[in-house]
Design a protein around this motif. Structure first.
Motif, PDB file in Angstrom:
ATOM      1  N   TYR A   1       1.718   7.716   3.293  1.00  0.00           N
ATOM      2  CA  TYR A   1       0.427   7.025   3.213  1.00  0.00           C
ATOM      3  C   TYR A   1       0.318   5.958   4.297  1.00  0.00           C
ATOM      4  CZ  TYR A   1      -3.501   4.341   1.451  1.00  0.00           C
ATOM      5  OH  TYR A   1      -4.706   3.685   1.340  1.00  0.00           O
ATOM      6  N   GLN A   2       1.340   5.146   4.446  1.00  0.00           N
ATOM      7  CA  GLN A   2       1.298   4.057   5.412  1.00  0.00           C
ATOM      8  C   GLN A   2       1.249   4.560   6.848  1.00  0.00           C
ATOM      9  OE1 GLN A   2       0.218   1.529   3.714  1.00  0.00           O
ATOM     10  NE2 GLN A   2       1.715   0.049   4.452  1.00  0.00           N
ATOM     11  N   LEU A   3       1.880   5.693   7.111  1.00  0.00           N
ATOM     12  CA  LEU A   3       1.942   6.230   8.471  1.00  0.00           C
ATOM     13  C   LEU A   3       0.763   7.148   8.797  1.00  0.00           C
ATOM     14  CD1 LEU A   3       5.757   7.063   8.540  1.00  0.00           C
ATOM     15  CD2 LEU A   3       4.609   5.287   9.903  1.00  0.00           C
ATOM     16  N   GLY A   4      -0.110   7.395   7.829  1.00  0.00           N
ATOM     17  CA  GLY A   4      -1.224   8.310   8.059  1.00  0.00           C
ATOM     18  C   GLY A   4      -0.741   9.732   8.285  1.00  0.00           C
ATOM     19  N   ALA A   5       0.398  10.076   7.676  1.00  0.00           N
ATOM     20  CA  ALA A   5       1.022  11.377   7.885  1.00  0.00           C
ATOM     21  C   ALA A   5       0.656  12.342   6.760  1.00  0.00           C
ATOM     22  CB  ALA A   5       2.541  11.216   7.949  1.00  0.00           C
ATOM     23  N   VAL A   6       0.832  13.611   7.034  1.00  0.00           N
ATOM     24  CA  VAL A   6       0.758  14.630   5.989  1.00  0.00           C
ATOM     25  C   VAL A   6       2.080  14.601   5.228  1.00  0.00           C
ATOM     26  CG1 VAL A   6       0.651  17.099   5.499  1.00  0.00           C
ATOM     27  CG2 VAL A   6      -0.835  16.105   7.257  1.00  0.00           C
ATOM     28  N   LEU A   7       2.009  14.586   3.908  1.00  0.00           N
ATOM     29  CA  LEU A   7       3.201  14.640   3.074  1.00  0.00           C
ATOM     30  C   LEU A   7       3.453  16.095   2.675  1.00  0.00           C
ATOM     31  CD1 LEU A   7       5.482  13.477   1.388  1.00  0.00           C
ATOM     32  CD2 LEU A   7       3.816  12.885  -0.376  1.00  0.00           C
TER      33      LEU A   7
ATOM     34  N   THR B   1       1.106   1.131  -1.990  1.00  0.00           N
ATOM     35  CA  THR B   1       0.765   0.318  -0.825  1.00  0.00           C
ATOM     36  C   THR B   1      -0.711   0.408  -0.447  1.00  0.00           C
ATOM     37  OG1 THR B   1       1.533   2.180   0.528  1.00  0.00           O
ATOM     38  CG2 THR B   1       3.072   0.375   0.172  1.00  0.00           C
ATOM     39  N   SER B   2      -1.512   1.140  -1.223  1.00  0.00           N
ATOM     40  CA  SER B   2      -2.935   1.243  -0.913  1.00  0.00           C
ATOM     41  C   SER B   2      -3.675  -0.008  -1.401  1.00  0.00           C
ATOM     42  CB  SER B   2      -3.548   2.491  -1.560  1.00  0.00           C
ATOM     43  OG  SER B   2      -3.495   2.419  -2.972  1.00  0.00           O
ATOM     44  N   GLU B   3      -4.778  -0.319  -0.743  1.00  0.00           N
ATOM     45  CA  GLU B   3      -5.579  -1.487  -1.114  1.00  0.00           C
ATOM     46  C   GLU B   3      -6.462  -1.172  -2.320  1.00  0.00           C
ATOM     47  OE1 GLU B   3      -5.236  -4.350   0.233  1.00  0.00           O
ATOM     48  OE2 GLU B   3      -4.081  -3.872   2.039  1.00  0.00           O
ATOM     49  N   PRO B   4      -6.739  -2.139  -3.180  1.00  0.00           N
ATOM     50  CA  PRO B   4      -6.173  -3.499  -3.175  1.00  0.00           C
ATOM     51  C   PRO B   4      -4.783  -3.523  -3.797  1.00  0.00           C
ATOM     52  CG  PRO B   4      -7.708  -3.268  -4.989  1.00  0.00           C
ATOM     53  CD  PRO B   4      -7.752  -1.956  -4.234  1.00  0.00           C
ATOM     54  N   VAL B   5      -3.901  -4.312  -3.221  1.00  0.00           N
ATOM     55  CA  VAL B   5      -2.537  -4.414  -3.716  1.00  0.00           C
ATOM     56  C   VAL B   5      -2.470  -5.475  -4.806  1.00  0.00           C
ATOM     57  CG1 VAL B   5      -0.161  -5.011  -3.120  1.00  0.00           C
ATOM     58  CG2 VAL B   5      -1.555  -3.692  -1.514  1.00  0.00           C
ATOM     59  N   PRO B   6      -2.052  -5.123  -6.020  1.00  0.00           N
ATOM     60  CA  PRO B   6      -1.920  -6.135  -7.074  1.00  0.00           C
ATOM     61  C   PRO B   6      -0.828  -7.136  -6.736  1.00  0.00           C
ATOM     62  CG  PRO B   6      -0.998  -4.045  -7.788  1.00  0.00           C
ATOM     63  CD  PRO B   6      -1.678  -3.785  -6.480  1.00  0.00           C
ATOM     64  N   LYS B   7      -0.959  -8.326  -7.262  1.00  0.00           N
ATOM     65  CA  LYS B   7      -0.028  -9.396  -6.925  1.00  0.00           C
ATOM     66  C   LYS B   7       1.415  -9.017  -7.250  1.00  0.00           C
ATOM     67  CE  LYS B   7       0.659 -14.382  -7.292  1.00  0.00           C
ATOM     68  NZ  LYS B   7       0.635 -14.495  -5.824  1.00  0.00           N
ATOM     69  N   ARG B   8       1.611  -8.319  -8.365  1.00  0.00           N
ATOM     70  CA  ARG B   8       2.972  -7.988  -8.758  1.00  0.00           C
ATOM     71  C   ARG B   8       3.645  -7.025  -7.773  1.00  0.00           C
ATOM     72  NH1 ARG B   8       2.379  -3.766 -13.880  1.00  0.00           N
ATOM     73  NH2 ARG B   8       1.326  -2.090 -12.732  1.00  0.00           N
ATOM     74  N   ALA B   9       2.827  -6.330  -6.966  1.00  0.00           N
ATOM     75  CA  ALA B   9       3.371  -5.351  -6.024  1.00  0.00           C
ATOM     76  C   ALA B   9       3.559  -5.910  -4.626  1.00  0.00           C
ATOM     77  CB  ALA B   9       2.461  -4.130  -5.965  1.00  0.00           C
ATOM     78  N   GLU B  10       3.220  -7.160  -4.416  1.00  0.00           N
ATOM     79  CA  GLU B  10       3.235  -7.705  -3.060  1.00  0.00           C
ATOM     80  C   GLU B  10       4.626  -7.663  -2.433  1.00  0.00           C
ATOM     81  OE1 GLU B  10       1.477 -11.555  -3.391  1.00  0.00           O
ATOM     82  OE2 GLU B  10      -0.588 -10.780  -3.401  1.00  0.00           O
ATOM     83  N   ARG B  11       5.660  -8.004  -3.207  1.00  0.00           N
ATOM     84  CA  ARG B  11       7.023  -7.979  -2.652  1.00  0.00           C
ATOM     85  C   ARG B  11       7.428  -6.561  -2.279  1.00  0.00           C
ATOM     86  NH1 ARG B  11      12.336 -10.050  -5.906  1.00  0.00           N
ATOM     87  NH2 ARG B  11      11.829  -8.210  -7.157  1.00  0.00           N
TER      88      ARG B  11
ATOM     89  N   ARG C   1      -8.147  10.128  -2.951  1.00  0.00           N
ATOM     90  CA  ARG C   1      -8.373   8.738  -2.559  1.00  0.00           C
ATOM     91  C   ARG C   1      -7.100   7.922  -2.717  1.00  0.00           C
ATOM     92  NH1 ARG C   1     -11.490   5.854  -5.673  1.00  0.00           N
ATOM     93  NH2 ARG C   1     -12.102   4.415  -4.020  1.00  0.00           N
ATOM     94  N   ARG C   2      -6.830   7.109  -1.699  1.00  0.00           N
ATOM     95  CA  ARG C   2      -5.722   6.153  -1.729  1.00  0.00           C
ATOM     96  C   ARG C   2      -4.370   6.829  -1.907  1.00  0.00           C
ATOM     97  NH1 ARG C   2      -7.156   1.820  -6.121  1.00  0.00           N
ATOM     98  NH2 ARG C   2      -5.183   0.938  -5.360  1.00  0.00           N
ATOM     99  N   LYS C   3      -4.233   8.021  -1.317  1.00  0.00           N
ATOM    100  CA  LYS C   3      -2.945   8.705  -1.319  1.00  0.00           C
ATOM    101  C   LYS C   3      -2.870   9.602  -0.096  1.00  0.00           C
ATOM    102  CE  LYS C   3      -4.092  10.685  -5.314  1.00  0.00           C
ATOM    103  NZ  LYS C   3      -4.017  11.536  -6.546  1.00  0.00           N
ATOM    104  N   ALA C   4      -1.668   9.987   0.284  1.00  0.00           N
ATOM    105  CA  ALA C   4      -1.476  10.819   1.472  1.00  0.00           C
ATOM    106  C   ALA C   4      -2.021  12.217   1.240  1.00  0.00           C
ATOM    107  CB  ALA C   4       0.007  10.887   1.822  1.00  0.00           C
TER     108      ALA C   4
END
Length: 247
Positions: A39-45, A221-231, A87-90
């Protein structure tokens, strides 16, 4: 000099890059890392793991709800597989339980991955089945980098040792995963294994209790990121940076 994701995705001119996510033991977080990196790399999984605990099922796709089996069909026809998008997944090449018995030899898998990357003009992140099998070896043969998640525990480190002994000439990157407070012996063993095999160790990803009960299918890692997932997201960002700047 740091690369951008766009610069990395362009590849070397012949094709976009291929990243494998692999481990010789199940349960070390392989599929989760594959989903987030893709997802972060814009790649095909591309999901080559036939078990139901792999990427396909965890992203909310059930093979029994589809008439076609994209991964199987691709090797039957010789054409790039149809991608499943959401939506919001690779974008995903769905796996299938029958892949266990229908997988071709490793060379056919490597050739297909190169063909797909050139056809889509996009990077590929491949989720593999734990341990060695023809399709896993084929993915590893095609990979420009193999990300190896490992939990700092006895069984996982033993499996890592066997993997490093076997894959002596592959471009590996060890990523300590689900890190809590590992004992000194585990930290030392990881350090000794990495030094003995001359394999780099990437940024660690800490254990997050909330992930055990997470039911959403979208990328963490997709937006919006909840606070608990920030780390967690910050740690994945560091792994992504290491992937695109690896030598």
């Amino acid at each position: 000099m740091s690369k951008t994701i766009e610069e990395w995705a362009a590849g070397d001119g012949s094709r976009p890059p291929v990243v494998a996510v692999s481990a010789w033991k199940g349960g070390d977080g392989k599929s989760t890392k594959a989903r987030e990196l893709a997802y972060q790399l814009g790649a095909v999984l591309a999901d080559f793991d036939w078990d139901l605990g792999g990427s396909t099922r965890s992203m909310g796709y059930r093979h029994e709800n589809y008439v076609q089996a994209p991964l199987l069909d691709a090797f039957r026809t010789g054409k790039p597989p149809r991608l499943v998008t959401g939506r919001r997944k690779a974008d995903l090449v769905m796996s299938h339980p029958d892949w266990q018995h229908e997988q071709p030899d490793r060379e056919a898998v490597s050739d297909a991955i190169y063909q797909w990357a050139r056809h889509w003009r996009r990077p590929i992140v491949a989720d593999t089945h734990p341990g060695g099998c023809p399709s896993t070896y084929g993915v590893l043969d095609a990979a420009d980098l193999v990300v190896v998640p490992v939990v700092l525990a006895k069984d996982s480190l033993n499996a890592l040792e066997g993997m490093l002994d076997e894959l002596v000439d592959y471009p590996l990157l060890i990523v300590p995963n689900k890190v809590k407070a590992p004992p000194a012996w585990a930290r030392k063993k990881l350090k000794d294994l990495a030094q003995a095999h001359d394999v780099p160790v990437g940024p660690l990803v800490r254990f997050e209790t909330w992930m055990e009960n997470r039911m959403l299918n979208c990328a963490i890692t997709s937006e919006p990121v909840p606070k608990r997932a920030e780390r967690y997201v910050a740690s994945i960002d560091k792994v992504v940076e290491r992937v695109i700047n690896h030598v």
